[in-house]
Design a protein around this motif. Structure first.
Motif, PDB file in Angstrom:
ATOM      1  N   VAL A   1       0.663  -1.193  -0.252  1.00  0.00           N
ATOM      2  CA  VAL A   1      -0.076   0.024   0.409  1.00  0.00           C
ATOM      3  C   VAL A   1       0.673   1.305  -0.240  1.00  0.00           C
ATOM      4  O   VAL A   1       1.758   1.047   0.718  1.00  0.00           O
ATOM      5  CB  VAL A   1      -1.025  -0.067   1.294  1.00  0.00           C
ATOM      6  CG1 VAL A   1      -2.041   1.548   1.422  1.00  0.00           C
ATOM      7  CG2 VAL A   1      -1.760  -1.462   1.119  1.00  0.00           C
ATOM      8  N   THR A   2       0.570   2.259  -0.729  1.00  0.00           N
ATOM      9  CA  THR A   2       1.207   3.737  -1.144  1.00  0.00           C
ATOM     10  C   THR A   2       0.621   4.883  -1.347  1.00  0.00           C
ATOM     11  O   THR A   2       0.789   5.554  -1.008  1.00  0.00           O
ATOM     12  CB  THR A   2       2.084   3.144  -2.629  1.00  0.00           C
ATOM     13  OG1 THR A   2       1.229   3.269  -3.459  1.00  0.00           O
ATOM     14  CG2 THR A   2       3.108   2.600  -2.775  1.00  0.00           C
ATOM     15  N   HIS A   3      -0.264   4.365  -0.859  1.00  0.00           N
ATOM     16  CA  HIS A   3      -1.277   5.588  -1.226  1.00  0.00           C
ATOM     17  C   HIS A   3      -2.607   5.651   0.278  1.00  0.00           C
ATOM     18  O   HIS A   3      -3.207   4.504  -0.364  1.00  0.00           O
ATOM     19  CB  HIS A   3      -1.832   6.122  -1.868  1.00  0.00           C
ATOM     20  CG  HIS A   3      -0.815   6.464  -3.122  1.00  0.00           C
ATOM     21  ND1 HIS A   3      -0.181   5.644  -3.897  1.00  0.00           N
ATOM     22  CD2 HIS A   3      -0.652   7.797  -3.792  1.00  0.00           C
ATOM     23  CE1 HIS A   3       0.453   6.436  -4.713  1.00  0.00           C
ATOM     24  NE2 HIS A   3       0.500   7.780  -4.786  1.00  0.00           N
ATOM     25  N   GLY A   4      -2.857   6.444   0.732  1.00  0.00           N
ATOM     26  CA  GLY A   4      -4.015   6.193   1.981  1.00  0.00           C
ATOM     27  C   GLY A   4      -4.790   7.436   2.455  1.00  0.00           C
ATOM     28  O   GLY A   4      -4.047   8.701   2.292  1.00  0.00           O
ATOM     29  N   GLY A   5      -5.999   7.342   2.826  1.00  0.00           N
ATOM     30  CA  GLY A   5      -5.712   9.293   2.813  1.00  0.00           C
ATOM     31  C   GLY A   5      -6.625  10.138   1.475  1.00  0.00           C
ATOM     32  O   GLY A   5      -5.995  10.943   1.932  1.00  0.00           O
ATOM     33  N   GLY A   6      -5.972   9.442   0.156  1.00  0.00           N
ATOM     34  CA  GLY A   6      -6.040  10.731  -0.957  1.00  0.00           C
ATOM     35  C   GLY A   6      -4.481  11.054  -0.492  1.00  0.00           C
ATOM     36  O   GLY A   6      -4.202  11.847  -1.507  1.00  0.00           O
TER      37      GLY A   6
ATOM     38  N   PRO B   1     -12.438   9.802  -0.431  1.00  0.00           N
ATOM     39  CA  PRO B   1     -11.390  10.304   0.882  1.00  0.00           C
ATOM     40  C   PRO B   1     -10.804   8.955   1.603  1.00  0.00           C
ATOM     41  O   PRO B   1      -9.727   9.279   2.284  1.00  0.00           O
ATOM     42  CB  PRO B   1     -11.875  11.353   1.203  1.00  0.00           C
ATOM     43  CG  PRO B   1     -12.929  11.264   0.512  1.00  0.00           C
ATOM     44  CD  PRO B   1     -13.734  10.288  -0.141  1.00  0.00           C
ATOM     45  N   GLU B   2     -11.109   7.908   1.789  1.00  0.00           N
ATOM     46  CA  GLU B   2     -10.764   7.101   2.637  1.00  0.00           C
ATOM     47  C   GLU B   2      -9.837   5.735   2.853  1.00  0.00           C
ATOM     48  O   GLU B   2      -9.816   5.340   3.188  1.00  0.00           O
ATOM     49  CB  GLU B   2     -12.224   6.830   3.424  1.00  0.00           C
ATOM     50  CG  GLU B   2     -12.646   7.831   4.390  1.00  0.00           C
ATOM     51  CD  GLU B   2     -14.163   7.265   5.153  1.00  0.00           C
ATOM     52  OE1 GLU B   2     -14.246   6.251   4.709  1.00  0.00           O
ATOM     53  OE2 GLU B   2     -15.351   7.665   5.480  1.00  0.00           O
ATOM     54  N   LEU B   3      -9.498   5.770   1.602  1.00  0.00           N
ATOM     55  CA  LEU B   3      -9.287   4.450   0.273  1.00  0.00           C
ATOM     56  C   LEU B   3      -7.331   4.653   1.554  1.00  0.00           C
ATOM     57  O   LEU B   3      -7.251   5.978   0.779  1.00  0.00           O
ATOM     58  CB  LEU B   3      -9.601   4.565  -1.175  1.00  0.00           C
ATOM     59  CG  LEU B   3     -11.497   3.977  -1.504  1.00  0.00           C
ATOM     60  CD1 LEU B   3     -10.892   4.449  -3.224  1.00  0.00           C
ATOM     61  CD2 LEU B   3     -11.870   3.335  -0.516  1.00  0.00           C
ATOM     62  N   ALA B   4      -7.112   3.036   0.935  1.00  0.00           N
ATOM     63  CA  ALA B   4      -5.557   3.010   0.916  1.00  0.00           C
ATOM     64  C   ALA B   4      -5.660   1.840  -0.597  1.00  0.00           C
ATOM     65  O   ALA B   4      -6.730   0.882  -0.891  1.00  0.00           O
ATOM     66  CB  ALA B   4      -5.510   1.717   1.571  1.00  0.00           C
ATOM     67  N   VAL B   5      -5.116   2.434  -0.948  1.00  0.00           N
ATOM     68  CA  VAL B   5      -4.810   2.073  -2.418  1.00  0.00           C
ATOM     69  C   VAL B   5      -3.429   0.311  -2.291  1.00  0.00           C
ATOM     70  O   VAL B   5      -2.529   1.129  -2.170  1.00  0.00           O
ATOM     71  CB  VAL B   5      -4.556   3.087  -3.226  1.00  0.00           C
ATOM     72  CG1 VAL B   5      -4.579   2.314  -4.810  1.00  0.00           C
ATOM     73  CG2 VAL B   5      -5.893   3.831  -3.443  1.00  0.00           C
TER      74      VAL B   5
ATOM     75  N   LEU C   1      -5.691  -1.313  -6.681  1.00  0.00           N
ATOM     76  CA  LEU C   1      -6.253  -2.219  -6.170  1.00  0.00           C
ATOM     77  C   LEU C   1      -6.783  -1.502  -4.627  1.00  0.00           C
ATOM     78  O   LEU C   1      -5.953  -0.715  -3.782  1.00  0.00           O
ATOM     79  CB  LEU C   1      -6.004  -3.131  -5.660  1.00  0.00           C
ATOM     80  CG  LEU C   1      -5.940  -3.950  -7.132  1.00  0.00           C
ATOM     81  CD1 LEU C   1      -5.773  -5.370  -6.452  1.00  0.00           C
ATOM     82  CD2 LEU C   1      -7.349  -4.341  -7.910  1.00  0.00           C
TER      83      LEU C   1
ATOM     84  N   VAL D   1      -8.414  -1.083  -1.447  1.00  0.00           N
ATOM     85  CA  VAL D   1      -8.778  -1.898   0.027  1.00  0.00           C
ATOM     86  C   VAL D   1     -10.292  -1.778   0.436  1.00  0.00           C
ATOM     87  O   VAL D   1     -10.153  -0.631   1.153  1.00  0.00           O
ATOM     88  CB  VAL D   1      -7.685  -2.093   1.584  1.00  0.00           C
ATOM     89  CG1 VAL D   1      -7.448  -2.819   2.359  1.00  0.00           C
ATOM     90  CG2 VAL D   1      -5.898  -2.636   0.696  1.00  0.00           C
ATOM     91  N   ARG D   2     -11.097  -2.944   0.665  1.00  0.00           N
ATOM     92  CA  ARG D   2     -12.388  -2.631   1.142  1.00  0.00           C
ATOM     93  C   ARG D   2     -12.685  -1.164   1.675  1.00  0.00           C
ATOM     94  O   ARG D   2     -11.952  -1.870   3.109  1.00  0.00           O
ATOM     95  CB  ARG D   2     -13.004  -3.748   0.908  1.00  0.00           C
ATOM     96  CG  ARG D   2     -12.180  -4.416   2.035  1.00  0.00           C
ATOM     97  CD  ARG D   2     -13.436  -5.717   2.497  1.00  0.00           C
ATOM     98  NE  ARG D   2     -12.711  -6.448   3.245  1.00  0.00           N
ATOM     99  CZ  ARG D   2     -12.583  -7.733   3.169  1.00  0.00           C
ATOM    100  NH1 ARG D   2     -12.569  -9.040   2.452  1.00  0.00           N
ATOM    101  NH2 ARG D   2     -11.694  -8.524   3.863  1.00  0.00           N
TER     102      ARG D   2
ATOM    103  N   VAL E   1     -11.236  -1.529   6.206  1.00  0.00           N
ATOM    104  CA  VAL E   1     -10.046  -0.393   5.780  1.00  0.00           C
ATOM    105  C   VAL E   1     -10.825   1.112   5.754  1.00  0.00           C
ATOM    106  O   VAL E   1     -11.164   0.912   4.215  1.00  0.00           O
ATOM    107  CB  VAL E   1      -8.635  -0.266   5.274  1.00  0.00           C
ATOM    108  CG1 VAL E   1      -7.704   0.560   5.417  1.00  0.00           C
ATOM    109  CG2 VAL E   1      -7.741  -1.393   5.723  1.00  0.00           C
TER     110      VAL E   1
ATOM    111  N   TRP F   1      -9.462   5.264   6.094  1.00  0.00           N
ATOM    112  CA  TRP F   1      -8.555   5.991   6.076  1.00  0.00           C
ATOM    113  C   TRP F   1      -8.872   7.060   7.529  1.00  0.00           C
ATOM    114  O   TRP F   1      -9.897   7.573   7.421  1.00  0.00           O
ATOM    115  CB  TRP F   1      -7.494   6.693   5.614  1.00  0.00           C
ATOM    116  CG  TRP F   1      -6.325   6.642   5.638  1.00  0.00           C
ATOM    117  CD1 TRP F   1      -5.510   7.617   6.362  1.00  0.00           C
ATOM    118  CD2 TRP F   1      -4.958   5.592   5.291  1.00  0.00           C
ATOM    119  NE1 TRP F   1      -3.827   7.743   5.745  1.00  0.00           N
ATOM    120  CE2 TRP F   1      -3.448   6.528   5.709  1.00  0.00           C
ATOM    121  CE3 TRP F   1      -5.007   4.431   4.813  1.00  0.00           C
ATOM    122  CZ2 TRP F   1      -2.624   5.894   6.048  1.00  0.00           C
ATOM    123  CZ3 TRP F   1      -4.036   4.292   5.584  1.00  0.00           C
ATOM    124  CH2 TRP F   1      -2.777   4.156   5.657  1.00  0.00           C
TER     125      TRP F   1
END
Lengths: 463, 463
Positions: free
Chosen positions: A93-98, B88-92, B105, B107-108, B140, B142
């Motif tokens: 995971v490299t990105h979180g919360g934008g 705005p809350e996604l982990a990627v 991708l 994370v749900r 998840v 953020w």
């Protein structure tokens, strides 16, 4: 009867497996590459495995916990073998919360690192030991050639993590889990007989001192690892500074273990027992042990009553009263799903005061009097459980062959060869032909002690 | 007695919460930002909630399944409100197996999208409906200001997802889950009385037609949402093409629902009942309902016998025979952990043929004859369960105030105000002062129907 729906095992076993997983509605491929959707029937099997395992894990004194699935990359680098083993499989995971993260996070491929880090805080003195933890979790290991249940990018498992004051206690834990927890479930619930042995250096867990495993034979003659238990020595204790003050006030590193069993077991269950008509489920793991099939509308009530008596006797029973569908189609569907016993209630059965009884584990029909049905079916389920284990053991034993030389290792089944005759170099050459040493046992078939000199290697192709 | 270990609630409630979560060993912060390690006592509470919920979810006809946690980003973009709410809350995840992914991708953060995609394949005709699914999973979202259990980047929950042939059936499902599943567990197991109502447009789930929620009052007068149930209308059915052929052969979009309850409930349990000495657990959710405390070495055997009789009577009992530790310290520790009943067995107790009984939910000591102890303690546990709900309901009712104007909304507790007097504009202004409309009820305190004109808004500060 409906036409056969599955590719015959003898024609193409991998295709048969794909067919049965799809048609029995166990699972299907997810949208993200390598992932799996577990459907109700597949998940019900996993829940049975879970509840049997969880009860034994608790009975042996372990507490359930939950650790975060995101692990700072830096944690992996603390144990050299561990990072080398798992780095190629990590999802990051490299990105979180934008925003881009300052430190990327790995999605757990296993949790020795985060749990080791916590143990270093939680353990101070010898009275804190043993620390016996377990968690139920999802795991991610990037898979290049995914196969449903057997190898998926995300899978479900339990992972046990324990810390002990001495090498001997950690060793006892490692073996106790293999025998009293894992093998008890796999042998006595899943009716799958396994070899219990130690992995070679080439096959052990990255970071372990020794790995012990259960290896089962599938119906195509390939082996499947059903569960592993690792003695981690002091490797992780040193990497994560898990120390305790002993009875003399001296600071020592703890000895740790870890062990896991996953949704892969469901794949093993399918391939160890299934036949050309579909799954064959041992009663103890069957979500439905008995289906009562109402043949016609005017037998629906009697079928419901019989089901109720079975449930009252502690049998997991259900009724199939979909009389709008053909009888043959429904019978085939329950066979596909592997339900151990089918009781058919038709007008002529009722007249005769019995139900027609069909066992999934063998051919032929029988009848059972409606009056004593609940008790006799409960007894029959135990018979079936035993019969399926016996059958699987015979099949495994018939497919286990003694060989004198690595050159004789060819074809399906287990090949037994003295380890000192095969050796590391022989193992390497076998690998080139697709065979691996599944595990090392004593000549008597027991789990070897670390100092056992005489070892027998069991070799096979494996999933 | 040991000195008090917790910040008093009256001094600083958030600090008290932090203290009790840490000292009762419920949970701690994980290494990755915003994550949580759930320790054995905290996880045991969650397992109790899980098993009570799971039984009711199954009893109402739902099947458990498991969907992948990795979701192609493109799935989110299909439902406009949904992507806006969750982006705005996604982990990627951008890297897997050592390579950059061609499509990142997520994370749900919830699974409407992946499950909607599967339902579009699984549902063909009206006979496939209703489709009633549930999964237990990690999620998840953020979090910028994480708090253990209440708001963590990763949390555990169950999420139900169902599809129906008509709006009315989806509505009935939405309400059934709220009342028969969620409120039954929260009220009758956790002893927490909740308001059952509908969310305003501003507070509803992104993508829902209507959101219904349970709102409970914590001991500091703030509200906590304990569970939500969403009528999704045809929004997701249209975004993911979930259609079925009706009885006339006409293709229609299905109506879907979703609903979730999470580890946040454990935080609610702590804050609804806890006091300055620690947790207070209602017996039905207590992992240990009775601790038998052996005061001295020569009462260890009698304490063990008493514990065994309690266990035989179906009570979750344990014995504390750590007589090397001070009695006071051990008593304080069990109070901190919230165990409902403590039975102290000392030499004088034994002489008198009784045990000293201490209830966690109120002050004072009592005695119970050793002979009839098991039966009388089992009865007492039921009394405590009822008493705790009654106490919490009285506290909630005392803190519920009718107001005529939004200006009167100030301080702890629930403020009741007619919705047509507050309105959307009043709601917006309240938000500037940190208050939200927790839910809308009928004047009689019932769940409003969609066409109910007269609504009462319950406002509060909330977690």
């Amino acid at each position: 009867m409906a036409p056969p729906v599955l590719t015959p095992q003898a024609d193409d076993f991998p295709r048969w497996y794909q067919d049965v997983v799809a048609k029995a509605e166990l699972a299907e491929t997810g949208a993200a590459r390598g992932t799996m959707i577990i459907r109700p029937w597949g998940y019900a099997l996993w829940e049975r495995v879970q509840s049997e395992l969880d009860a034994r894990i608790k009975a042996t004194g372990h507490d359930n916990v939950y650790f975060p699935m995101f692990i700072p990359m830096e944690f992996f680098e603390r144990e050299a073998e561990h990072v080398e083993g798992f780095s190629p499989e990590l999802a990051v995971v490299t990105h979180g919360g934008g925003k881009e993260l300052t430190e990327p996070l790995a999605v757990r491929p296993t949790s020795e690192t985060v749990i080791g880090d916590a143990m270093s805080r939680w353990i101070q003195g010898y009275r804190d030991l043993p620390m016996l933890l377990n968690q139920w979790a999802n795991i991610v290991r990037w898979e290049l050639r995914p196969r449903l249940f057997l190898r998926t990018t995300e899978f479900l498992w339990q992972e046990g993590h324990t810390a002990h004051a001495t090498w001997e206690e950690a060793q006892a834990e490692t073996i106790r889990i293999l025998v009293e927890v894992y093998d008890d479930v796999i042998r006595n619930v899943l009716a799958v007989p396994s070899l219990r042995g130690r992995k070679t250096e080439a096959e052990k867990f990255p970071g372990a001192e020794a790995t012990y495993a259960l290896e089962a034979l599938m119906r195509d003659g390939k082996a499947l690892q059903m569960g592993t238990s690792h003695h981690l020595g002091q490797n992780f204790a040193k990497a994560f500074d898990i120390t305790f003050s002993d009875e003399n006030g001296k600071t020592q590193h703890a000895w740790t273990t870890s062990w896991g069993m996953s949704t892969r077991t469901v794949g093993g269950l399918v391939m160890a027992h299934g036949d050309d008509r579909g799954l064959r489920l041992p009663p103890k793991v069957a979500p439905v042990q008995v289906v009562v099939l109402a043949v016609k509308d005017d037998t629906v009530e009697a079928a419901g009553n019989l089901m109720a008596r079975l449930v009252a006797a502690g049998v997991r029973a259900t009724v199939d009263d979909r009389t709008n569908l053909g009888f043959g189609r429904r019978a085939v569907d329950w066979e596909l799903k592997g339900v151990p016993v089918r009781l058919e209630v038709g007008p002529r059965d009722l007249e005769a005061g019995h139900a027609t009884l069909v066992r999934r584990d063998r051919e032929g029909k029988d009848t059972v009097g409606l009056d004593g049905a609940a008790a006799s079916v409960a007894t029959l389920l135990e018979e079936i459980q035993t019969a399926m284990l016996t059958e699987a053991r015979r099949r495994r034993d018939d497919a286990t062959i003694d060989v004198e030389s690595a050159d004789d290792i060819d074809g399906p089944g287990f090949f037994r060869i003295p380890w000192d005759r095969l050796g590391v170099e022989g193992e390497r050459r076998l690998a080139e032909r697709g065979y691996t040493v599944r595990c090392l046992l004593t000549p008597d078939g027991e789990i070897p002690a670390p100092d056992t000199a005489e070892l027998v290697a069991y070799c096979a192709k494996a999933y």
